[in-house]
Scaffold this active site. Structure first.
Site, PDB file in Angstrom:
ATOM      1  N   VAL A  89       2.411   9.244  -0.715  1.00 34.29           N
ATOM      2  CA  VAL A  89       1.153   8.538  -0.451  1.00 34.29           C
ATOM      3  C   VAL A  89       0.457   9.183   0.748  1.00 34.29           C
ATOM      4  O   VAL A  89       1.019   9.250   1.839  1.00 34.29           O
ATOM      5  CB  VAL A  89       1.401   7.048  -0.183  1.00 34.29           C
ATOM      6  CG1 VAL A  89       0.083   6.332   0.132  1.00 34.29           C
ATOM      7  CG2 VAL A  89       2.098   6.401  -1.378  1.00 34.29           C
ATOM      8  N   SER A  90      -0.754   9.656   0.534  1.00 34.62           N
ATOM      9  CA  SER A  90      -1.491  10.284   1.629  1.00 34.62           C
ATOM     10  C   SER A  90      -2.986  10.186   1.385  1.00 34.62           C
ATOM     11  O   SER A  90      -3.439  10.103   0.237  1.00 34.62           O
ATOM     12  CB  SER A  90      -1.101  11.765   1.773  1.00 34.62           C
ATOM     13  OG  SER A  90      -1.638  12.539   0.715  1.00 34.62           O
ATOM     14  N   VAL A  91      -3.736  10.190   2.479  1.00 31.29           N
ATOM     15  CA  VAL A  91      -5.192  10.296   2.436  1.00 31.29           C
ATOM     16  C   VAL A  91      -5.590  11.362   3.444  1.00 31.29           C
ATOM     17  O   VAL A  91      -5.109  11.359   4.589  1.00 31.29           O
ATOM     18  CB  VAL A  91      -5.880   8.957   2.777  1.00 31.29           C
ATOM     19  CG1 VAL A  91      -7.388   9.135   2.857  1.00 31.29           C
ATOM     20  CG2 VAL A  91      -5.517   7.893   1.754  1.00 31.29           C
ATOM     21  N   ARG A  97     -10.659   5.505   5.980  1.00 32.35           N
ATOM     22  CA  ARG A  97     -11.507   4.307   6.105  1.00 32.35           C
ATOM     23  C   ARG A  97     -12.596   4.251   5.035  1.00 32.35           C
ATOM     24  O   ARG A  97     -13.715   3.822   5.280  1.00 32.35           O
ATOM     25  CB  ARG A  97     -12.118   4.220   7.509  1.00 32.35           C
ATOM     26  CG  ARG A  97     -11.061   4.106   8.606  1.00 32.35           C
ATOM     27  CD  ARG A  97     -11.679   4.085  10.009  1.00 32.35           C
ATOM     28  NE  ARG A  97     -10.625   3.996  11.009  1.00 32.35           N
ATOM     29  CZ  ARG A  97      -9.973   5.052  11.515  1.00 32.35           C
ATOM     30  NH1 ARG A  97     -10.300   6.274  11.111  1.00 32.35           N
ATOM     31  NH2 ARG A  97      -9.017   4.888  12.406  1.00 32.35           N
ATOM     32  N   ARG A  98     -12.277   4.713   3.856  1.00 30.29           N
ATOM     33  CA  ARG A  98     -13.213   4.628   2.739  1.00 30.29           C
ATOM     34  C   ARG A  98     -12.613   3.850   1.560  1.00 30.29           C
ATOM     35  O   ARG A  98     -13.142   3.882   0.455  1.00 30.29           O
ATOM     36  CB  ARG A  98     -13.619   6.029   2.275  1.00 30.29           C
ATOM     37  CG  ARG A  98     -14.231   6.890   3.372  1.00 30.29           C
ATOM     38  CD  ARG A  98     -14.786   8.173   2.801  1.00 30.29           C
ATOM     39  NE  ARG A  98     -15.170   9.106   3.852  1.00 30.29           N
ATOM     40  CZ  ARG A  98     -15.749  10.278   3.630  1.00 30.29           C
ATOM     41  NH1 ARG A  98     -16.026  10.648   2.388  1.00 30.29           N
ATOM     42  NH2 ARG A  98     -16.045  11.087   4.628  1.00 30.29           N
ATOM     43  N   GLY A  99     -11.478   3.191   1.807  1.00 27.76           N
ATOM     44  CA  GLY A  99     -10.864   2.376   0.762  1.00 27.76           C
ATOM     45  C   GLY A  99      -9.997   3.133  -0.216  1.00 27.76           C
ATOM     46  O   GLY A  99      -9.584   2.571  -1.237  1.00 27.76           O
ATOM     47  N   SER A 125       6.559   5.866   6.350  1.00 28.09           N
ATOM     48  CA  SER A 125       6.380   6.643   7.568  1.00 28.09           C
ATOM     49  C   SER A 125       5.704   5.804   8.648  1.00 28.09           C
ATOM     50  O   SER A 125       5.947   6.001   9.844  1.00 28.09           O
ATOM     51  CB  SER A 125       5.561   7.902   7.279  1.00 28.09           C
ATOM     52  OG  SER A 125       4.311   7.564   6.695  1.00 28.09           O
ATOM     53  N   GLU A 126       4.862   4.862   8.224  1.00 27.74           N
ATOM     54  CA  GLU A 126       4.214   3.924   9.138  1.00 27.74           C
ATOM     55  C   GLU A 126       4.362   2.521   8.547  1.00 27.74           C
ATOM     56  O   GLU A 126       3.573   2.125   7.680  1.00 27.74           O
ATOM     57  CB  GLU A 126       2.739   4.277   9.332  1.00 27.74           C
ATOM     58  CG  GLU A 126       2.507   5.614  10.014  1.00 27.74           C
ATOM     59  CD  GLU A 126       1.031   5.874  10.279  1.00 27.74           C
ATOM     60  OE1 GLU A 126       0.498   5.279  11.232  1.00 27.74           O
ATOM     61  OE2 GLU A 126       0.428   6.645   9.520  1.00 27.74           O
ATOM     62  N   TYR A 130       2.178  -1.021   4.925  1.00 29.06           N
ATOM     63  CA  TYR A 130       2.512  -1.512   3.590  1.00 29.06           C
ATOM     64  C   TYR A 130       2.737  -3.011   3.488  1.00 29.06           C
ATOM     65  O   TYR A 130       2.779  -3.549   2.389  1.00 29.06           O
ATOM     66  CB  TYR A 130       3.726  -0.743   3.062  1.00 29.06           C
ATOM     67  CG  TYR A 130       3.389   0.709   2.828  1.00 29.06           C
ATOM     68  CD1 TYR A 130       2.680   1.099   1.699  1.00 29.06           C
ATOM     69  CD2 TYR A 130       3.727   1.680   3.765  1.00 29.06           C
ATOM     70  CE1 TYR A 130       2.328   2.419   1.494  1.00 29.06           C
ATOM     71  CE2 TYR A 130       3.373   3.007   3.567  1.00 29.06           C
ATOM     72  CZ  TYR A 130       2.678   3.374   2.429  1.00 29.06           C
ATOM     73  OH  TYR A 130       2.322   4.679   2.237  1.00 29.06           O
ATOM     74  N   PHE A 416      13.030   9.600  -0.859  1.00 27.92           N
ATOM     75  CA  PHE A 416      12.353  10.097  -2.048  1.00 27.92           C
ATOM     76  C   PHE A 416      10.869  10.233  -1.789  1.00 27.92           C
ATOM     77  O   PHE A 416      10.080  10.414  -2.661  1.00 27.92           O
ATOM     78  CB  PHE A 416      12.618   9.187  -3.255  1.00 27.92           C
ATOM     79  CG  PHE A 416      12.343   7.718  -3.014  1.00 27.92           C
ATOM     80  CD1 PHE A 416      11.072   7.207  -3.167  1.00 27.92           C
ATOM     81  CD2 PHE A 416      13.366   6.864  -2.629  1.00 27.92           C
ATOM     82  CE1 PHE A 416      10.814   5.856  -2.933  1.00 27.92           C
ATOM     83  CE2 PHE A 416      13.118   5.511  -2.402  1.00 27.92           C
ATOM     84  CZ  PHE A 416      11.859   5.011  -2.549  1.00 27.92           C
TER      85      PHE A 416
END
Length: 416
Positions: A89-91, A97-99, A125-126, A130, A416
Site C-alpha cells: 500500500v503506497s501513495v 491528501r487527495r483521497g 509501517s504506520e 489503518y 508479506f
C-alpha cells in the site's frame, strides 16, 4: 482540487502484468527507494497476484498501489480461514491528501467481500493509518538482544537426544517447510504458505546482510527425522576485550520442546559471539523461561499483525472459543456498514454460530476492537479498560473475554 481528485480516482484499475515495473517502482520509492537485488524483485513479481492488486494512474505514472495475497490464516481452534493479506500500500508523495488511500481501501474491502473472504490482515509501517479502516492490532512480536556471554540456558530433558547439523539452506528447504507446515494449525496468526512462499526464507541478497555473513542454516534431527531448523547470520566484530560477534536469527521452528531447546542452545554457543539478536518471535516463546537472567536479554514487544473482520458473522463463526459464550455484540462499522448492528455469538471449544439478532446488546464495540481480540492475543477486558468496549449486561465482558482468549499466543512468522 475536487476535479483533479475525481480524475485521479477514476485512474484506479486492476494491475496488468505489463505495468508491474512502474507499480513496483512507485511502491519502493514510497518506502524509501532502497535498491533491491534482482532475486528480490523476481520473487515479489512471481508472488504478486495481479487480479488482486490495484494501481492508481495519473496519465502514464503510477501514483498509488495496493495488493492482496490470498492466504489461509490459522484462527483459535486450529481452523485455517481464507484471509486477504493486504500488501504494497503506497501513495506517491506528490499525490497525498487527495483521497487515493481511502479510494483504494474502499475498493479493496469491497473486492474481498465479493471474494467471500471473511478476514483481511496486514502489517503496518504506520499503525495510525489503518485503525480508521477497521484494522485492529491482534498479534504482537517479541524482540530480544541476548547477552549470551552472561546468560545461561537450562534445557528440558531430551535435548541431548537431538542432533544439530549445518546444512545449505536450499538443500534442506523441503524438510524445513514440512516442519513449518506441521506447526501452522497449532498457533493462531500463522499463515499456510502457498507454493513459492518458501523462497522468502532463503532470500540472501548481499545488500540485506548489514555486514553479516551469508545466510546459514542448521537442522535439528532425531532418529533420522528433521524436527526443527534455524536460519541465521553471524556478524563478526572485535572490541578491546576481543571478539564481540553477534548471531542474527532469521527463523527458528521446532516440533517439540527438546528440539526447540537444542536449537537455542546451539545459537547461544556459537564461537566468537556474545550477542544473539532475535526479532519477530512469539511473545510466549519458551526460551524466556530457560534463561538464567531475562534482564540481560533486553526483551521488547511491538505490534505485528492487524486484523480486519470483513464479514463479522462468518469470521466469528469460523473460530472456536476457549469457554462457552453466548453474547450479543452491538458492532459499529462506518467503513463497511454491512457489518453494523447486533450479532449473537454462541460458541464453545467445539464450534460456534454467529447470526444477526434484534435482542438487546450485551457488549458495544467497533469492528476494530473485534479485530484486535479475534486471534485471542488481546483481551476484551483490557480493551474495555481503555474505554474501547462498553459492557451493557453485567458479566458479559468477563464471559466474552475468557472465551476469546488463546493459548498459545498468536504469532505472525514472517511479513508479506
Amino acid at each position: 482540487m475536487a476535479n483533479e481528485q475525481a480524475d485521479l480516482t477514476t485512474g484506479l484499475r486492476v494491475l496488468h502484468p505489463d505495468d508491474w515495473d512502474k507499480w513496483y517502482a512507485n511502491l519502493i520509492r514510497a518506502f524509501g527507494g532502497a535498491e533491491e537485488a534482482d532475486e528480490e524483485r523476481e520473487l515479489w513479481n512471481s508472488l504478486t497476484e495481479y487480479d488482486r492488486s490495484l494501481g492508481v494512474w495519473d496519465g502514464d505514472a503510477c501514483v498509488g498501489t495496493a495488493g492482496a495475497f490470498s492466504f489461509r490464516l490459522t484462527v483459535p481452534g486450529g481452523e485455517s480461514v481464507p484471509a486477504a493479506g493486504i500488501t504494497g500500500v503506497s501513495v506517491a508523495a506528490t499525490h497525498r491528501r487527495r483521497g487515493l488511500l481511502r479510494t483504494m481501501m474502499r475498493r479493496q474491502l469491497d473486492d474481498i467481500r465479493s471474494w467471500g473472504e471473511p478476514l483481511a490482515v496486514l502489517t503496518a509501517s504506520e499503525p495510525a493509518i489503518y485503525g480508521r479502516f477497521g484494522y485492529g492490532a491482534a498479534a504482537f512480536q517479541l524482540n530480544a538482544e541476548i547477552d549470551t556471554s552472561r546468560t545461561r540456558l537450562s534445557v528440558p530433558p531430551g535435548t541431548d537426544d537431538v542432533r544439530v547439523r549445518y546444512a545449505a539452506p536450499a538443500d534442506v528447504l523441503d524438510a524445513c517447510e514440512a516442519v513449518y507446515a506441521r506447526l501452522v494449525p497449532g498457533r493462531p496468526g500463522m499463515l499456510a504458505r502457498r507454493p513459492g512462499w518458501e523462497r522468502l526464507g532463503t532470500l540472501d541478497p548481499a545488500s540485506s546482510r548489514g555486514g553479516a555473513s551469508p545466510l546459514q542454516c542448521v537442522v535439528a534431527e532425531r532418529d533420522g527425522e528433521t524436527v526443527g531448523y534455524a536460519r541465521f547470520r553471524v556478524k563478526g566484530e572485535y572490541g578491546p576485550a576481543g571478539h564481540e560477534g553477534s548471531v542474527i536469527l532469521n527463523a527458528l521452528s521446532a516440533l517439540d520442546p527438546a528440539a526447540d531447546a537444542a536449537l537455542w542452545r546451539f545459537l547461544f554457543g556459537i564461537d566468537l559471539t556474545s550477542t544473539l539478536v532475535a526479532h519477530g518471535r512469539p511473545v510466549d516463546e519458551a526460551w524466556q523461561y530457560m534463561v538464567s537472567d531475562i534482564r540481560r536479554c533486553r526483551p521488547g514487544i511491538r505490534d505485528s499483525l492487524y486484523v480486519r473482520l470483513v464479514d463479522v458473522g462468518a469470521a466469528l463463526q469460523a473460530r472456536t472459543y476457549r469457554a462457552p459464550v453466548d453474547v450479543v455484540f452491538a458492532v459499529e462499522d462506518a467503513f463497511c456498514p454491512w457489518n453494523a448492528g447486533r450479532w449473537r455469538l454462541s460458541g464453545d471449544p467445539k464450534g460456534a454460530s454467529c447470526e444477526r439478532t434484534e435482542d438487546p446488546a450485551d457488549l458495544a464495540l467497533s469492528v476494530r476492537e473485534l479485530g484486535a481480540a479475534y486471534l485471542g492475543g488481546v483481551s476484551l477486558t483490557a480493551l474495555a479498560a481503555a474505554g474501547r468496549v462498553e459492557e451493557l449486561r453485567r458479566g458479559a465482558l468477563a464471559e466474552a473475554s475468557l472465551a476469546f482468549g488463546s493459548d498459545p499466543a498468536p504469532w505472525l512468522p514472517h511479513g508479506f
